[in-house]
Motif scaffolding. Structure first.
Motif, PDB file in Angstrom:
ATOM      1  N   ILE A  93      39.730 -15.863 -40.749  1.00  0.00           N
ATOM      2  CA  ILE A  93      38.581 -15.592 -39.883  1.00  0.00           C
ATOM      3  C   ILE A  93      38.969 -14.772 -38.657  1.00  0.00           C
ATOM      4  N   GLN A  94      40.224 -14.904 -38.224  1.00  0.00           N
ATOM      5  CA  GLN A  94      40.663 -14.238 -36.997  1.00  0.00           C
ATOM      6  C   GLN A  94      40.390 -12.733 -36.963  1.00  0.00           C
ATOM      7  N   PRO A  95      40.558 -11.979 -38.077  1.00  0.00           N
ATOM      8  CA  PRO A  95      40.265 -10.537 -38.010  1.00  0.00           C
ATOM      9  C   PRO A  95      38.838 -10.243 -37.576  1.00  0.00           C
ATOM     10  N   LEU A  96      37.907 -11.152 -37.853  1.00  0.00           N
ATOM     11  CA  LEU A  96      36.523 -10.953 -37.433  1.00  0.00           C
ATOM     12  C   LEU A  96      36.360 -11.074 -35.925  1.00  0.00           C
ATOM     13  N   GLN A  97      37.369 -11.679 -35.282  1.00  0.00           N
ATOM     14  CA  GLN A  97      37.344 -11.871 -33.830  1.00  0.00           C
ATOM     15  C   GLN A  97      38.266 -10.893 -33.112  1.00  0.00           C
ATOM     16  N   GLY A  98      38.736  -9.901 -33.833  1.00  0.00           N
ATOM     17  CA  GLY A  98      39.582  -8.901 -33.201  1.00  0.00           C
ATOM     18  C   GLY A  98      41.055  -9.250 -33.189  1.00  0.00           C
ATOM     19  N   ARG A  99      41.427 -10.319 -33.925  1.00  0.00           N
ATOM     20  CA  ARG A  99      42.834 -10.683 -34.000  1.00  0.00           C
ATOM     21  C   ARG A  99      43.341 -10.413 -35.407  1.00  0.00           C
ATOM     22  N   SER A 100      44.632 -10.344 -35.568  1.00  0.00           N
ATOM     23  CA  SER A 100      45.211  -9.969 -36.857  1.00  0.00           C
ATOM     24  C   SER A 100      45.497 -11.196 -37.726  1.00  0.00           C
ATOM     25  N   PHE A 101      45.462 -10.960 -39.029  1.00  0.00           N
ATOM     26  CA  PHE A 101      45.845 -11.986 -39.995  1.00  0.00           C
ATOM     27  C   PHE A 101      47.369 -12.085 -40.003  1.00  0.00           C
ATOM     28  N   ASP A 102      47.908 -13.301 -39.859  1.00  0.00           N
ATOM     29  CA  ASP A 102      49.358 -13.469 -39.735  1.00  0.00           C
ATOM     30  C   ASP A 102      49.820 -14.596 -40.661  1.00  0.00           C
ATOM     31  N   THR A 103      50.533 -14.233 -41.740  1.00  0.00           N
ATOM     32  CA  THR A 103      51.018 -15.252 -42.676  1.00  0.00           C
ATOM     33  C   THR A 103      52.076 -16.148 -42.037  1.00  0.00           C
ATOM     34  N   HIS A 104      52.785 -15.621 -41.043  1.00  0.00           N
ATOM     35  CA  HIS A 104      53.797 -16.434 -40.365  1.00  0.00           C
ATOM     36  C   HIS A 104      53.142 -17.574 -39.586  1.00  0.00           C
ATOM     37  N   ASP A 105      52.007 -17.269 -38.945  1.00  0.00           N
ATOM     38  CA  ASP A 105      51.261 -18.320 -38.256  1.00  0.00           C
ATOM     39  C   ASP A 105      50.779 -19.376 -39.248  1.00  0.00           C
ATOM     40  N   MET A 106      50.290 -18.917 -40.404  1.00  0.00           N
ATOM     41  CA  MET A 106      49.798 -19.831 -41.435  1.00  0.00           C
ATOM     42  C   MET A 106      50.918 -20.757 -41.914  1.00  0.00           C
ATOM     43  N   ASN A 107      52.094 -20.176 -42.123  1.00  0.00           N
ATOM     44  CA  ASN A 107      53.229 -20.985 -42.572  1.00  0.00           C
ATOM     45  C   ASN A 107      53.667 -21.978 -41.492  1.00  0.00           C
ATOM     46  N   ALA A 108      53.634 -21.526 -40.247  1.00  0.00           N
ATOM     47  CA  ALA A 108      53.992 -22.427 -39.149  1.00  0.00           C
ATOM     48  C   ALA A 108      53.016 -23.594 -39.090  1.00  0.00           C
ATOM     49  N   ASN A 109      51.728 -23.311 -39.334  1.00  0.00           N
ATOM     50  CA  ASN A 109      50.723 -24.373 -39.354  1.00  0.00           C
ATOM     51  C   ASN A 109      51.027 -25.386 -40.457  1.00  0.00           C
ATOM     52  N   ARG A 110      51.349 -24.885 -41.640  1.00  0.00           N
ATOM     53  CA  ARG A 110      51.620 -25.761 -42.781  1.00  0.00           C
ATOM     54  C   ARG A 110      52.838 -26.647 -42.527  1.00  0.00           C
ATOM     55  N   ILE A 111      53.895 -26.020 -42.016  1.00  0.00           N
ATOM     56  CA  ILE A 111      55.117 -26.790 -41.749  1.00  0.00           C
ATOM     57  C   ILE A 111      54.844 -27.840 -40.672  1.00  0.00           C
ATOM     58  N   GLY A 112      54.045 -27.475 -39.679  1.00  0.00           N
ATOM     59  CA  GLY A 112      53.692 -28.422 -38.628  1.00  0.00           C
ATOM     60  C   GLY A 112      52.928 -29.614 -39.182  1.00  0.00           C
ATOM     61  N   VAL A 113      51.984 -29.355 -40.086  1.00  0.00           N
ATOM     62  CA  VAL A 113      51.220 -30.444 -40.703  1.00  0.00           C
ATOM     63  C   VAL A 113      52.147 -31.372 -41.480  1.00  0.00           C
ATOM     64  N   ALA A 114      53.084 -30.788 -42.230  1.00  0.00           N
ATOM     65  CA  ALA A 114      54.024 -31.591 -43.010  1.00  0.00           C
ATOM     66  C   ALA A 114      54.896 -32.460 -42.108  1.00  0.00           C
ATOM     67  N   ALA A 115      55.404 -31.866 -41.030  1.00  0.00           N
ATOM     68  CA  ALA A 115      56.264 -32.612 -40.115  1.00  0.00           C
ATOM     69  C   ALA A 115      55.488 -33.717 -39.410  1.00  0.00           C
ATOM     70  N   GLY A 116      54.287 -33.391 -38.949  1.00  0.00           N
ATOM     71  CA  GLY A 116      53.466 -34.389 -38.263  1.00  0.00           C
ATOM     72  C   GLY A 116      53.087 -35.536 -39.177  1.00  0.00           C
ATOM     73  N   THR A 117      52.801 -35.217 -40.442  1.00  0.00           N
ATOM     74  CA  THR A 117      52.458 -36.254 -41.411  1.00  0.00           C
ATOM     75  C   THR A 117      53.635 -37.204 -41.623  1.00  0.00           C
ATOM     76  N   ALA A 118      54.821 -36.624 -41.782  1.00  0.00           N
ATOM     77  CA  ALA A 118      56.018 -37.446 -41.990  1.00  0.00           C
ATOM     78  C   ALA A 118      56.278 -38.356 -40.783  1.00  0.00           C
ATOM     79  N   LEU A 119      56.166 -37.801 -39.583  1.00  0.00           N
ATOM     80  CA  LEU A 119      56.381 -38.608 -38.373  1.00  0.00           C
ATOM     81  C   LEU A 119      55.319 -39.694 -38.234  1.00  0.00           C
ATOM     82  N   GLY A 120      54.077 -39.360 -38.583  1.00  0.00           N
ATOM     83  CA  GLY A 120      53.004 -40.350 -38.504  1.00  0.00           C
ATOM     84  C   GLY A 120      53.222 -41.503 -39.463  1.00  0.00           C
ATOM     85  N   LEU A 121      53.648 -41.190 -40.689  1.00  0.00           N
ATOM     86  CA  LEU A 121      53.914 -42.244 -41.673  1.00  0.00           C
ATOM     87  C   LEU A 121      55.066 -43.136 -41.221  1.00  0.00           C
ATOM     88  N   LEU A 122      56.110 -42.513 -40.671  1.00  0.00           N
ATOM     89  CA  LEU A 122      57.232 -43.302 -40.172  1.00  0.00           C
ATOM     90  C   LEU A 122      56.786 -44.201 -39.014  1.00  0.00           C
TER      91      LEU A 122
END
Length: 214
Positions: A93-122
């Motif tokens: 959606i970001q390109p519609l707001q004048g920002r660029s599509f960034d796969t690195h940001d997407m990957n950082a989001n995914r890794i963050g979700v995985a890490a947060g999930t693991a910490l939450g379960l622990l």
């Protein structure tokens, strides 16, 4: 012997987190989702500074942690999947707001979700273990070992507690017309004395340990 307060102490570790705590955690999580969406879709400006990948990771890790800590077990998967979809969808959606599509940001989001999930379960596992240990200590403090022949309560006494037999056996006998009639022998895992407590009536029988019992 154990009294009625044991049941709540034993069940406690298996309950979800307290409602007020859950509401606070989920409120923080919802606020975080709004902040992430607003910050991610903010229109690009000449002096706009791109959010660092580490901030993407940390933001989504925090959200995942809050969701796992605050949500009931059955909502873990929907909540985490929702965060993953949000992290990916925002990039489209970001390109519609004048920002660029960034796969690195997407990957950082995914890794963050995985890490947060693991910490939450622990965290949830650690909290459950702590509460279980506290409940076990409370149980040990209230457990009473009695020798064979010990009278636990007598017929006609006020009913204040119910009891659970952890080991051994207890004889219940009702005295009438000069005779003691055996009502029941309560063995390991059995409960006795509950009817007097429920009815707020005097003890109907006398309880005597037949052997060394807990």
């Amino acid at each position: 012997m154990t009294d009625s307060s044991f049941r709540s102490s034993l069940i406690g570790p298996f309950r979800d987190i307290p409602p007020k705590t859950r509401a606070f955690v989920l409120t923080m999580g919802a606020a975080g989702v709004v902040m992430v969406i607003v910050a991610s879709l903010e229109s690009a400006k000449g002096s706009h500074i791109e959010v660092d990948k580490l901030l993407h990771f940390g933001g989504y890790a925090t959200l995942a942690f809050l969701f796992v800590v605050g949500l009931p077990v059955k909502l873990y998967v929907p909540g985490i999947v929702g965060l993953l979809l949000m992290g990916a969808g925002i990039e489209f959606i970001q390109p519609l707001q004048g920002r660029s599509f960034d796969t690195h940001d997407m990957n950082a989001n995914r890794i963050g979700v995985a890490a947060g999930t693991a910490l939450g379960l622990l965290g949830r596992m650690g909290l459950a273990r702590l509460r279980a240990e506290l409940a076990a200590r409370a149980q040990r403090k209230r457990t009473r070992r009695v020798q064979a022949g010990t009278v636990i309560f007598r017929q006609g006494e006020r009913s204040t507690d119910l009891y659970a037999v952890m080991s051994g056996s207890v004889r219940l006998a009702h005295a009438a017309k000069g005779h003691d009639d055996e009502l029941e022998v309560v063995r390991e895992g059995g409960v006795f004395g509950e009817m007097g407590v429920i009815r707020d009536a005097p003890r109907y029988a006398t309880a005597i340990a037949l052997e060394e019992s807990d």
